[in-house]
Design a protein around this motif. Sequence first.
Motif, PDB file in Angstrom:
ATOM      1  N   THR A 191     -56.317 -14.782  20.075  1.00  0.00           N
ATOM      2  CA  THR A 191     -57.378 -14.527  21.052  1.00  0.00           C
ATOM      3  C   THR A 191     -58.182 -15.788  21.356  1.00  0.00           C
ATOM      4  N   ARG A 192     -58.361 -16.633  20.322  1.00  0.00           N
ATOM      5  CA  ARG A 192     -59.150 -17.861  20.537  1.00  0.00           C
ATOM      6  C   ARG A 192     -58.281 -19.045  20.953  1.00  0.00           C
ATOM      7  N   TRP A 193     -57.043 -18.811  21.305  1.00  0.00           N
ATOM      8  CA  TRP A 193     -56.138 -19.826  21.841  1.00  0.00           C
ATOM      9  C   TRP A 193     -55.892 -20.967  20.857  1.00  0.00           C
ATOM     10  N   GLU A 194     -56.035 -20.712  19.561  1.00  0.00           N
ATOM     11  CA  GLU A 194     -55.910 -21.826  18.618  1.00  0.00           C
ATOM     12  C   GLU A 194     -54.475 -22.312  18.487  1.00  0.00           C
ATOM     13  N   PRO A 225     -63.462 -19.422  24.069  1.00  0.00           N
ATOM     14  CA  PRO A 225     -62.703 -19.086  22.851  1.00  0.00           C
ATOM     15  C   PRO A 225     -63.350 -19.566  21.550  1.00  0.00           C
ATOM     16  N   LYS A 226     -64.275 -20.541  21.638  1.00  0.00           N
ATOM     17  CA  LYS A 226     -64.903 -21.068  20.414  1.00  0.00           C
ATOM     18  C   LYS A 226     -66.250 -20.407  20.120  1.00  0.00           C
ATOM     19  N   ALA A 227     -66.559 -19.325  20.799  1.00  0.00           N
ATOM     20  CA  ALA A 227     -67.873 -18.685  20.616  1.00  0.00           C
ATOM     21  C   ALA A 227     -68.084 -18.258  19.162  1.00  0.00           C
ATOM     22  N   LEU A 276     -64.681 -13.904  25.371  1.00  0.00           N
ATOM     23  CA  LEU A 276     -64.103 -14.689  24.267  1.00  0.00           C
ATOM     24  C   LEU A 276     -62.735 -15.263  24.636  1.00  0.00           C
TER      25      LEU A 276
END
Lengths: 99, 533
Positions: free
Chosen positions: A92-95, B371-373, B366
């Motif tokens: 979800t956070r595109w890591e 995405p880094k929230a 998010l």
Amino acid sequence: MKLIKRHWKPGEADDWTREDWITIIISSIAYILLTIGIGLSLLLQTRGFIILGAGILLTILMHWIIDPKLKSISTDYEARQKEYLIELEKTTRWEDLNG
Amino acid sequence: MVEFQVLDWLWVGLFVLIMVVSGVLFYRLGKRSESDFFLAGRGLPWWLPASSVYATHTATDTPMWVTGIIYRYGFAGIWYTFFSAWCAISAFVSTRIFRRSLAYTQAEWNTLRFGGLGAEMLRGWISGWQVFMNMFILGWVGIAMGKICQYLFGWEPWLGLIIFSSICAIYVLAAGYWGVIMADFQQGVVAFAVILIVSFWGIMAAGGPSGIVTKLGAMGETWRINPFAFTGWFSGDFPFAWFFTMMVIALLGGFGMGTSIDWYPEAQRIQSARTVRDASYSIWWGTALVLIRNSVWAIAIIAFFVLFPGIQNAADYELGWFRLGFDFLPVGMVGFFFAAIIAIHISTISTHLNLGAMYFTRDLYLHYFKPKASEKELVWIGRLATFVLLLGSFFYGLMMEEITSWLIFALWLMAAGIWLPNILQVVWWRFNAWGYLSSWIANLGFSWLVVWILPHFGIIPAMPDYQQFWLLMLLGALVYIPITFMTKPENMDHLVKYYVMSRPVGWWGPVRREADQRGLLKKVIEIGEGEIK
């Protein structure tokens, strides 16, 4: 071989088996019987009490069949859940893409 | 209008205070993280989400709707309410699969099941649709409360809409899903108790169970207690073919995800359960309570028919169950009844405020914007989204009369042509994101044609809704099945990852064999048996 398996080894319960199919058939019938049975019993109809009784018995049978399997799946899965949650956050956070 | 005494207002004040305080008390838990604000930390025992399933699906407009169909079709009308029974199969199939995916939302699940651009387009579409849908449902349910307050006190409808939705927002803003679930539990208990009391009171007022049956006989209306009193196999406005279609939609829909509009709030409850087993039982028992409640209501409405037969205007008989309470309960109990109506109302409002905010926060803010929230930031965004949804619901509620027919059409779009694709995405490995996306687009076009355009120009006859369902399913399949085969399958690495985690049911042979060859399934068993340390 028993018709209903009630002792599951971890990992084994992940597969879809006869117990699952029997459960979903019983579950559907139980919902129908409970719906009709409650209504007719409130009108003091004899057939209503019989239908309601059958619905309650099927509900008990359904839990007897599926509960050991659900317990086994849960125990096995929850042990790996933390690792899966980390993976989910990465997606979800595109890591995976951004590092 | 109904006269309230001091004791009645005391009940109302006390209940509102308890409901709000029981939600706000969990403020400290709700603000800890995104997972707490939207899923209560994924640690709930089955009976808490079960009570929330029941409370959420008991809304202010539900007794009006159930009353309308039972008054018209007798006890057989109970099958109209049977769409909830998708949980009979879902509790042991799609609930298990979804719980194992750990996705916060259905939109997030789409990116786990599918990959690449198609999956991202689906996530954006589903999450945007859900933010809108939750706002719409809030407006719909909110204005129903406004109308009840108008009937009871002569208030303008906007007043009831704004007052009670705002009271509910206090604890949803403070404690998020923790507040929702804890308030739902006590609201569910209150609502169930009062539904039983009012219904039994109504049954006794009509002469008791035996009296109702005798009076129906004297009126020549005994068919009203027959649960299978259809108008024919295919003829009339309530044929067996309709019943058969409902059984297929309701029961087989449990193999899929999103086959019912109720799937979306249920998905949140599934993920908030502490184990797979808790998730299954929460869905099964929450729905069982809904079905039992419908049955109790049905008999109370038959009692209402015995008391007031021959009402022709639907707007009059739809208030039948409320009239049983307000006309027949003694002084002092009327306030208790109204307090329960508030409980019924705000349990639904709270769910949709938090659910819409979750789709906005998790899937839009998010995933696409930041995405880094941090966790703290996500909780605040959740609160902001809750507040915006509340304001939006006022807007929708006040213009609901004008747009209802359009939005019911939009709901129909959700149910008919994409019913089968919603199942295929769960049970068939080869079904891909493009096939699923095309089913949505095709359904949009075909629904307009089949429901409105073609009958209007006399090209096809106007069909009953159950025939429209089968036709839309067939037409949609003519589009998305070829598109699925003309486009590539999802990436095998992605599918294997999803398969090992979720262990879906159905036609997953090639993916399972690949996972097995990579040693991923064997490893699970060996670890379980303690052979690998």
